[in-house]
Design a protein around this motif. Structure first.
Motif, PDB file in Angstrom:
ATOM      1  N   ALA A   1       0.830  -1.211   0.000  1.00 41.19           N
ATOM      2  CA  ALA A   1       0.000   0.000   0.000  1.00 41.19           C
ATOM      3  C   ALA A   1       0.863   1.258   0.000  1.00 41.19           C
ATOM      4  CB  ALA A   1      -0.938  -0.007   1.205  1.00 41.19           C
ATOM      5  N   LEU A   2       1.919   1.270   0.812  1.00 33.45           N
ATOM      6  CA  LEU A   2       2.781   2.451   0.883  1.00 33.45           C
ATOM      7  C   LEU A   2       3.394   2.771  -0.473  1.00 33.45           C
ATOM      8  CD1 LEU A   2       4.753   2.044   4.243  1.00 33.45           C
ATOM      9  CD2 LEU A   2       2.839   3.578   3.769  1.00 33.45           C
ATOM     10  N   TYR A   3       3.764   1.730  -1.216  1.00 33.58           N
ATOM     11  CA  TYR A   3       4.430   1.937  -2.498  1.00 33.58           C
ATOM     12  C   TYR A   3       3.458   1.998  -3.672  1.00 33.58           C
ATOM     13  CZ  TYR A   3       9.059   1.311  -0.447  1.00 33.58           C
ATOM     14  OH  TYR A   3      10.208   1.469   0.286  1.00 33.58           O
ATOM     15  N   SER A   4       2.195   1.905  -3.410  1.00 29.98           N
ATOM     16  CA  SER A   4       1.215   1.860  -4.493  1.00 29.98           C
ATOM     17  C   SER A   4       1.068   3.220  -5.157  1.00 29.98           C
ATOM     18  CB  SER A   4      -0.145   1.414  -3.958  1.00 29.98           C
ATOM     19  OG  SER A   4      -0.700   2.422  -3.117  1.00 29.98           O
ATOM     20  N   GLU A   5       0.596   3.197  -6.378  1.00 30.17           N
ATOM     21  CA  GLU A   5       0.352   4.440  -7.114  1.00 30.17           C
ATOM     22  C   GLU A   5      -0.661   5.315  -6.383  1.00 30.17           C
ATOM     23  OE1 GLU A   5      -0.838   5.876 -11.670  1.00 30.17           O
ATOM     24  OE2 GLU A   5      -0.836   3.750 -11.121  1.00 30.17           O
ATOM     25  N   GLU A   6      -1.588   4.685  -5.690  1.00 29.76           N
ATOM     26  CA  GLU A   6      -2.634   5.433  -4.985  1.00 29.76           C
ATOM     27  C   GLU A   6      -2.083   6.219  -3.803  1.00 29.76           C
ATOM     28  OE1 GLU A   6      -6.903   4.662  -2.670  1.00 29.76           O
ATOM     29  OE2 GLU A   6      -5.780   2.972  -3.535  1.00 29.76           O
ATOM     30  N   PHE A   7      -1.152   5.636  -3.067  1.00 28.41           N
ATOM     31  CA  PHE A   7      -0.758   6.233  -1.797  1.00 28.41           C
ATOM     32  C   PHE A   7       0.662   6.802  -1.753  1.00 28.41           C
ATOM     33  CE2 PHE A   7      -3.929   2.977  -0.217  1.00 28.41           C
ATOM     34  CZ  PHE A   7      -4.920   3.911   0.046  1.00 28.41           C
ATOM     35  N   HIS A   8       1.530   6.391  -2.654  1.00 28.83           N
ATOM     36  CA  HIS A   8       2.920   6.854  -2.527  1.00 28.83           C
ATOM     37  C   HIS A   8       3.034   8.314  -2.955  1.00 28.83           C
ATOM     38  CE1 HIS A   8       7.317   7.049  -3.000  1.00 28.83           C
ATOM     39  NE2 HIS A   8       7.300   6.112  -2.069  1.00 28.83           N
ATOM     40  N   PRO A   9       3.595   9.170  -2.084  1.00 32.92           N
ATOM     41  CA  PRO A   9       3.680  10.597  -2.415  1.00 32.92           C
ATOM     42  C   PRO A   9       4.876  10.899  -3.300  1.00 32.92           C
ATOM     43  CG  PRO A   9       4.629  10.215  -0.254  1.00 32.92           C
ATOM     44  CD  PRO A   9       4.109   8.874  -0.736  1.00 32.92           C
ATOM     45  N   ALA A  10       4.923  12.120  -3.785  1.00 33.50           N
ATOM     46  CA  ALA A  10       6.114  12.587  -4.495  1.00 33.50           C
ATOM     47  C   ALA A  10       7.294  12.565  -3.535  1.00 33.50           C
ATOM     48  CB  ALA A  10       5.887  13.995  -5.027  1.00 33.50           C
ATOM     49  N   GLU A  11       8.481  12.419  -4.094  1.00 32.84           N
ATOM     50  CA  GLU A  11       9.691  12.288  -3.279  1.00 32.84           C
ATOM     51  C   GLU A  11       9.853  13.436  -2.294  1.00 32.84           C
ATOM     52  OE1 GLU A  11      14.265  11.066  -4.343  1.00 32.84           O
ATOM     53  OE2 GLU A  11      13.334  12.661  -5.518  1.00 32.84           O
ATOM     54  N   THR A  12       9.499  14.655  -2.727  1.00 31.71           N
ATOM     55  CA  THR A  12       9.685  15.832  -1.884  1.00 31.71           C
ATOM     56  C   THR A  12       8.521  16.073  -0.935  1.00 31.71           C
ATOM     57  OG1 THR A  12       8.767  17.178  -3.681  1.00 31.71           O
ATOM     58  CG2 THR A  12      11.174  17.005  -3.531  1.00 31.71           C
ATOM     59  N   ASP A  13       7.479  15.265  -1.027  1.00 32.28           N
ATOM     60  CA  ASP A  13       6.305  15.392  -0.159  1.00 32.28           C
ATOM     61  C   ASP A  13       6.519  14.496   1.060  1.00 32.28           C
ATOM     62  OD1 ASP A  13       3.870  15.420   1.101  1.00 32.28           O
ATOM     63  OD2 ASP A  13       2.688  14.950  -0.675  1.00 32.28           O
ATOM     64  N   ASP A  14       6.616  15.099   2.232  1.00 31.22           N
ATOM     65  CA  ASP A  14       6.905  14.343   3.451  1.00 31.22           C
ATOM     66  C   ASP A  14       5.629  13.803   4.094  1.00 31.22           C
ATOM     67  OD1 ASP A  14       8.546  14.967   6.631  1.00 31.22           O
ATOM     68  OD2 ASP A  14       8.839  13.318   5.232  1.00 31.22           O
ATOM     69  N   ALA A  15       4.711  13.329   3.278  1.00 27.63           N
ATOM     70  CA  ALA A  15       3.396  12.911   3.776  1.00 27.63           C
ATOM     71  C   ALA A  15       3.484  11.785   4.801  1.00 27.63           C
ATOM     72  CB  ALA A  15       2.517  12.472   2.604  1.00 27.63           C
ATOM     73  N   PHE A  16       4.474  10.899   4.662  1.00 27.00           N
ATOM     74  CA  PHE A  16       4.576   9.762   5.570  1.00 27.00           C
ATOM     75  C   PHE A  16       5.010  10.170   6.978  1.00 27.00           C
ATOM     76  CE2 PHE A  16       5.440   6.475   1.945  1.00 27.00           C
ATOM     77  CZ  PHE A  16       4.089   6.492   1.626  1.00 27.00           C
ATOM     78  N   ALA A  17       5.384  11.436   7.168  1.00 26.80           N
ATOM     79  CA  ALA A  17       5.713  11.904   8.516  1.00 26.80           C
ATOM     80  C   ALA A  17       4.472  12.000   9.391  1.00 26.80           C
ATOM     81  CB  ALA A  17       6.402  13.265   8.451  1.00 26.80           C
ATOM     82  N   ASP A  18       3.316  12.005   8.777  1.00 27.04           N
ATOM     83  CA  ASP A  18       2.041  12.146   9.494  1.00 27.04           C
ATOM     84  C   ASP A  18       1.526  10.776   9.903  1.00 27.04           C
ATOM     85  OD1 ASP A  18      -0.491  12.691  10.409  1.00 27.04           O
ATOM     86  OD2 ASP A  18      -1.085  13.913   8.691  1.00 27.04           O
ATOM     87  N   ASP A  19       1.529  10.480  11.199  1.00 25.48           N
ATOM     88  CA  ASP A  19       1.057   9.181  11.680  1.00 25.48           C
ATOM     89  C   ASP A  19      -0.381   8.909  11.268  1.00 25.48           C
ATOM     90  OD1 ASP A  19       3.491   8.665  12.848  1.00 25.48           O
ATOM     91  OD2 ASP A  19       2.874   9.248  14.868  1.00 25.48           O
ATOM     92  N   GLU A  20      -1.189   9.948  11.284  1.00 21.89           N
ATOM     93  CA  GLU A  20      -2.592   9.754  10.921  1.00 21.89           C
ATOM     94  C   GLU A  20      -2.723   9.344   9.455  1.00 21.89           C
ATOM     95  OE1 GLU A  20      -5.083   9.602  13.007  1.00 21.89           O
ATOM     96  OE2 GLU A  20      -3.605   9.953  14.587  1.00 21.89           O
ATOM     97  N   ARG A  21      -1.848   9.872   8.612  1.00 21.34           N
ATOM     98  CA  ARG A  21      -1.866   9.476   7.204  1.00 21.34           C
ATOM     99  C   ARG A  21      -1.476   8.012   7.062  1.00 21.34           C
ATOM    100  NH1 ARG A  21      -4.239   9.152   2.551  1.00 21.34           N
ATOM    101  NH2 ARG A  21      -2.844   9.136   0.733  1.00 21.34           N
ATOM    102  N   LEU A  22      -0.475   7.575   7.805  1.00 15.66           N
ATOM    103  CA  LEU A  22      -0.055   6.179   7.757  1.00 15.66           C
ATOM    104  C   LEU A  22      -1.187   5.258   8.220  1.00 15.66           C
ATOM    105  CD1 LEU A  22       3.528   6.660   9.214  1.00 15.66           C
ATOM    106  CD2 LEU A  22       2.959   6.127   6.839  1.00 15.66           C
TER     107      LEU A  22
END
Length: 284
Positions: A187-208
């Motif tokens: 899921a993390l690496y999927s086209e649906e959920f993986h952000p752009a390299e410069t987007d630190d979206a995974f820093a958000d626990d709620e997003r994870l």
């Protein structure tokens, strides 16, 4: 008109011209001051905006004090983390020395495919989207076991903490089950959920946690969510990242090893099949 009157008229005209020049000079000076002041304000505003953007990229929505996690590890002896505010245990179902490898497939499989990845890495996401199913099929068929070693170097290169936070969450998923880890990893690496390299979206626990709702084993899983928000595997995440950094021959992501040797990264499922046929060991 007398010469005297004429001279006085000329003087008066000169005075008017001088006074007008002075007024124009004053107006020009004021305009320059206003322009400079406006430019300074604009520059300061831009700088402030950049500062906010950088601060946001560095901090994201991550409440974890990763420097404190690192300090706890460094306070330990012989590379083991010292006791402190952060839990030190590896997730259940972890493999390898000190539980710093994730292995899926038969324990005694004749061949091992090792993948070195960074959660924020776009090339890793592309690799997983193209070959993830082929890797899964190879594991299910017993052609090889797959091992994952994760790094977090993109946090250092780009700022932020998304790779570290995602790795903590991957540990939380592995603690639930290998199947939960595999589903969350995909899921993390999927086209649906993986952000752009410069987007630190995974820093958000709620997003994870939101992404994890797509994985049956993790949907509304309170233990998983507590481990994510409670940094249960933060120490383990940094120690695995250290393992990644010290791995021989690993200079980029994804790096692929087959039976311990770095190989050219397969680009297609056919490439992976050819790799197994050419370099694999027959279990029989």
């Amino acid at each position: 008109m007398s010469k005297r009157n004429s001279a006085e008229a000329k003087r008066a005209a000169r005075e008017r011209l001088r006074a007008e020049r002075e007024r124009q000079q004053k107006r020009a000076k004021i305009r320059r001051q206003v322009t400079v002041a406006g430019s300074v304000v604009a520059i300061l505003a831009i700088a402030a905006g950049i500062g906010v953007a950088v601060a946001g990229m560095e901090d994201g929505n991550d409440s974890t004090d990763w420097s404190a996690v690192r300090a706890q590890i460094e306070d330990g002896e012989s590379g083991a983390p010292a006791e402190g505010d952060f839990a030190t245990a590896a997730p259940a179902h972890a493999s390898g020395d000190d539980g710093l490898t994730i292995r899926l497939g038969e324990e005694d499989a004749a061949n091992t495919l090792t993948l070195y990845e960074d959660p924020r890495c776009p090339a890793c996401a592309s690799f997983e989207q193209r070959l993830g199913d082929a890797v899964k099929e190879g594991v299910e068929n017993g052609d090889f076991a797959v091992e994952y070693v994760f790094g977090t170097f993109l946090d250092g290169s780009l700022g932020g903490s998304g790779s570290k936070s995602a790795l903590n969450a991957l540990g939380a998923a592995l603690d639930v089950s290998p199947e939960a880890f595999a589903g969350f990893h995909d899921a993390l690496y999927s086209e649906e959920f993986h952000p752009a390299e410069t987007d630190d979206a995974f820093a958000d626990d709620e997003r994870l946690i939101e992404i994890a709702q797509s994985v049956p084993e993790l949907k509304d899983n309170a233990d998983f969510e507590r481990a994510v928000t409670g940094d249960t595997f933060a120490v383990w995440a940094l120690r695995m990242s250290d393992t990644f950094d010290s791995s021989e021959g690993v200079t980029s992501t994804p790096t692929v090893k087959f039976n311990g040797e770095v190989v050219e990264t397969p680009q297609t499922a056919e490439d992976l099949t050819a790799l197994v046929e050419e370099q694999g060991t027959d279990a029989g």
